[in-house]
Design a protein around this motif. Structure first.
Motif, PDB file in Angstrom:
ATOM      1  N   LEU A  42       0.828  -1.212   0.000  1.00 28.34           N
ATOM      2  CA  LEU A  42       0.000   0.000   0.000  1.00 28.34           C
ATOM      3  C   LEU A  42       0.861   1.260   0.000  1.00 28.34           C
ATOM      4  N   GLY A  43       1.876   1.284   0.877  1.00 29.14           N
ATOM      5  CA  GLY A  43       2.736   2.469   0.976  1.00 29.14           C
ATOM      6  C   GLY A  43       3.506   2.744  -0.293  1.00 29.14           C
ATOM      7  N   ASN A  44       4.108   1.702  -0.864  1.00 31.30           N
ATOM      8  CA  ASN A  44       4.934   1.898  -2.055  1.00 31.30           C
ATOM      9  C   ASN A  44       4.100   2.178  -3.304  1.00 31.30           C
ATOM     10  N   PHE A  45       2.949   1.504  -3.436  1.00 33.98           N
ATOM     11  CA  PHE A  45       2.081   1.799  -4.577  1.00 33.98           C
ATOM     12  C   PHE A  45       1.502   3.219  -4.473  1.00 33.98           C
ATOM     13  N   MET A  46       1.281   3.681  -3.248  1.00 38.62           N
ATOM     14  CA  MET A  46       0.795   5.050  -3.054  1.00 38.62           C
ATOM     15  C   MET A  46       1.836   6.056  -3.529  1.00 38.62           C
ATOM     16  N   VAL A  47       3.103   5.808  -3.193  1.00 42.40           N
ATOM     17  CA  VAL A  47       4.188   6.685  -3.652  1.00 42.40           C
ATOM     18  C   VAL A  47       4.245   6.708  -5.175  1.00 42.40           C
ATOM     19  N   LEU A  48       4.186   5.532  -5.798  1.00 38.14           N
ATOM     20  CA  LEU A  48       4.224   5.448  -7.264  1.00 38.14           C
ATOM     21  C   LEU A  48       3.039   6.168  -7.899  1.00 38.14           C
ATOM     22  N   PHE A  49       1.841   5.989  -7.333  1.00 37.09           N
ATOM     23  CA  PHE A  49       0.631   6.600  -7.880  1.00 37.09           C
ATOM     24  C   PHE A  49       0.701   8.120  -7.804  1.00 37.09           C
ATOM     25  N   VAL A  50       1.089   8.641  -6.640  1.00 40.44           N
ATOM     26  CA  VAL A  50       1.119  10.096  -6.443  1.00 40.44           C
ATOM     27  C   VAL A  50       2.160  10.748  -7.340  1.00 40.44           C
ATOM     28  N   VAL A  51       3.356  10.163  -7.411  1.00 40.69           N
ATOM     29  CA  VAL A  51       4.409  10.744  -8.259  1.00 40.69           C
ATOM     30  C   VAL A  51       4.008  10.686  -9.733  1.00 40.69           C
ATOM     31  N   ALA A  52       3.348   9.605 -10.146  1.00 33.14           N
ATOM     32  CA  ALA A  52       2.902   9.484 -11.540  1.00 33.14           C
ATOM     33  C   ALA A  52       1.829  10.512 -11.880  1.00 33.14           C
ATOM     34  N   LYS A  53       0.933  10.806 -10.928  1.00 32.17           N
ATOM     35  CA  LYS A  53      -0.185  11.715 -11.185  1.00 32.17           C
ATOM     36  C   LYS A  53       0.220  13.183 -11.135  1.00 32.17           C
ATOM     37  N   GLU A  54       1.171  13.510 -10.276  1.00 37.65           N
ATOM     38  CA  GLU A  54       1.537  14.911 -10.055  1.00 37.65           C
ATOM     39  C   GLU A  54       2.767  15.301 -10.870  1.00 37.65           C
ATOM     40  N   LYS A  55       2.583  16.150 -11.870  1.00 35.76           N
ATOM     41  CA  LYS A  55       3.698  16.565 -12.727  1.00 35.76           C
ATOM     42  C   LYS A  55       4.738  17.373 -11.966  1.00 35.76           C
ATOM     43  N   THR A  56       4.318  18.026 -10.886  1.00 33.84           N
ATOM     44  CA  THR A  56       5.271  18.823 -10.098  1.00 33.84           C
ATOM     45  C   THR A  56       6.287  17.937  -9.377  1.00 33.84           C
ATOM     46  N   LEU A  57       5.979  16.637  -9.288  1.00 27.31           N
ATOM     47  CA  LEU A  57       6.888  15.701  -8.612  1.00 27.31           C
ATOM     48  C   LEU A  57       7.785  14.960  -9.593  1.00 27.31           C
ATOM     49  N   HIS A  58       7.714  15.312 -10.868  1.00 29.21           N
ATOM     50  CA  HIS A  58       8.553  14.650 -11.873  1.00 29.21           C
ATOM     51  C   HIS A  58       9.958  15.253 -11.835  1.00 29.21           C
ATOM     52  N   LYS A  59      10.639  14.971 -10.754  1.00 32.74           N
ATOM     53  CA  LYS A  59      11.988  15.478 -10.503  1.00 32.74           C
ATOM     54  C   LYS A  59      12.893  14.293 -10.170  1.00 32.74           C
ATOM     55  N   PRO A  60      14.203  14.439 -10.339  1.00 31.12           N
ATOM     56  CA  PRO A  60      15.123  13.320 -10.077  1.00 31.12           C
ATOM     57  C   PRO A  60      14.947  12.660  -8.715  1.00 31.12           C
ATOM     58  N   MET A  61      14.742  13.483  -7.655  1.00 31.10           N
ATOM     59  CA  MET A  61      14.638  12.916  -6.312  1.00 31.10           C
ATOM     60  C   MET A  61      13.434  11.986  -6.202  1.00 31.10           C
ATOM     61  N   TYR A  62      12.302  12.403  -6.769  1.00 34.81           N
ATOM     62  CA  TYR A  62      11.087  11.596  -6.669  1.00 34.81           C
ATOM     63  C   TYR A  62      11.123  10.402  -7.621  1.00 34.81           C
ATOM     64  N   LEU A  63      11.839  10.523  -8.721  1.00 30.49           N
ATOM     65  CA  LEU A  63      12.021   9.369  -9.605  1.00 30.49           C
ATOM     66  C   LEU A  63      12.863   8.298  -8.909  1.00 30.49           C
ATOM     67  N   LEU A  64      13.856   8.734  -8.124  1.00 31.04           N
ATOM     68  CA  LEU A  64      14.643   7.786  -7.339  1.00 31.04           C
ATOM     69  C   LEU A  64      13.775   7.108  -6.274  1.00 31.04           C
ATOM     70  N   LEU A  65      12.852   7.897  -5.672  1.00 30.60           N
ATOM     71  CA  LEU A  65      11.936   7.315  -4.695  1.00 30.60           C
ATOM     72  C   LEU A  65      11.043   6.261  -5.346  1.00 30.60           C
ATOM     73  N   CYS A  66      10.650   6.513  -6.596  1.00 28.52           N
ATOM     74  CA  CYS A  66       9.843   5.535  -7.333  1.00 28.52           C
ATOM     75  C   CYS A  66      10.645   4.265  -7.604  1.00 28.52           C
ATOM     76  N   MET A  67      11.927   4.438  -7.974  1.00 24.32           N
ATOM     77  CA  MET A  67      12.785   3.266  -8.184  1.00 24.32           C
ATOM     78  C   MET A  67      12.943   2.477  -6.892  1.00 24.32           C
ATOM     79  N   LEU A  68      13.082   3.191  -5.776  1.00 21.78           N
ATOM     80  CA  LEU A  68      13.206   2.548  -4.469  1.00 21.78           C
ATOM     81  C   LEU A  68      11.918   1.787  -4.142  1.00 21.78           C
ATOM     82  N   ALA A  69      10.772   2.407  -4.446  1.00 23.05           N
ATOM     83  CA  ALA A  69       9.482   1.762  -4.191  1.00 23.05           C
ATOM     84  C   ALA A  69       9.325   0.491  -5.031  1.00 23.05           C
ATOM     85  N   LEU A  70       9.762   0.545  -6.292  1.00 26.72           N
ATOM     86  CA  LEU A  70       9.657  -0.628  -7.168  1.00 26.72           C
ATOM     87  C   LEU A  70      10.519  -1.783  -6.658  1.00 26.72           C
TER      88      LEU A  70
END
Length: 287
Positions: A42-70
């Motif tokens: 739930l926690g990791n899919f939530m991170v992936l969903f929010v970063v994917a939906k919010e264009k303001t979060l399309h930054k290197p730091m949040y992409l790394l968080l998505c990789m960590l979640a995956l």
């Protein structure tokens, strides 16, 4: 231990024995395991969903968080479904190919996870994890397996499978130990240097509030890294040298180092970020 008479000429099949000595408690042990697994998903899919939906979060730091979640989702999913099948239904059989595939992805994702943590501080390619893990299944394939194919574990942990062989396993054990110490040691050293420089820079800030906030964030990050690193190294060392330690202690720790980080990472690395926390709150309130 139950007998499993299978000649080396038969189909390569192993028996995952769960947690030896605690078979009667398998159902109870499955409760916290399944809760941890659900929370991590739930926690990791939530991170992936929010970063994917919010264009303001399309930054290197949040992409790394998505990789960590995956990697967190992958690590726990490599282990928990099979472990829960053992606990709930007694489905213990696993083929040689299934066993090799499982531990290859566990180790590949584990090293990738570690590499991403380092990348969050230093620029480094994570694809090297695949090259480091690739020798494990290749070395295991050359080993003969005789009559004993019962693995006292909930998943195909590399050294547990190696110990089932009736051949010379010195190369496998040495390579596994070297990789564990080199990668863990290198990653922990780089992470330590990184946070050391961060803390040094933070202490120069005149603002007491900013100082405290930055130190709290660093402390939380370092705590997760240390807990994960200590559990991992303890698990690796006890599997090879801890003859006096009960098998169920080692097996529980071996499962925890694949379950605890996926639960904590979305909290530590996600919720601690105000921008991501605000966006997650927006979607949570809608539910």
């Amino acid at each position: 231990m139950e007998a499993f008479n299978l000649t080396s000429s038969g189909p390569p099949t192993f028996i995952l024995n769960g947690i030896p000595g605690l078979e009667a408690a398998h159902i109870w042990i499955s409760i916290p395991f399944s809760i941890f697994y659900i929370i991590s998903l739930l926690g990791n899919f939530m991170v992936l969903f929010v970063v994917a939906k919010e264009k303001t979060l399309h930054k290197p730091m949040y992409l790394l968080l998505c990789m960590l979640a995956l990697t967190d989702i992958g690590m726990s999913t490599c282990v928990m479904p099979k472990a829960l099948c053992i606990f709930w239904f007694g489905f213990k059989d696993i083929t040689m190919d299934g066993c090799i595939t499982q531990f290859f992805f566990i180790y590949m994702l584990f090293l990738t996870h570690s590499a991403i943590l380092v990348t969050m501080a230093f620029d480094r390619y994570v694809a090297i994890s695949v090259l480091l893990v690739l020798p494990f299944p290749l070395l295991l394939r050359r080993l003969p397996f005789c009559t004993n194919r019962i693995i006292p574990h909930t998943y195909c942990e590399h050294i547990a499978v190696v110990k089932m062989s009736c051949g010379d396993t010195r190369v496998n054990q040495t390579y596994g130990l070297v990789i564990a110490f080199v990668i863990s040691g290198l990653d922990l050293t780089l992470i330590g240097l990184s946070y050391g420089m961060i803390i040094k820079a933070v202490l120069r800030i005149n603002s007491k509030k900013a100082n405290q906030k930055a130190l709290n964030t660093c402390t939380a990050h370092i705590s997760v890294i240390l807990v994960n690193g200590i559990i991992t190294l303890f698990s690796i060392l006890t599997h090879r040298f801890g003859q006096g330690i009960a098998a169920h202690v080692h097996i529980l720790l071996a499962n925890l180092y694949l379950l605890v980080p996926p639960v904590l990472n979305p909290i530590i690395y996600g919720v601690k970020s105000k921008e991501l926390r605000d966006k997650m709150g927006k979607y949570t309130y809608r539910m």
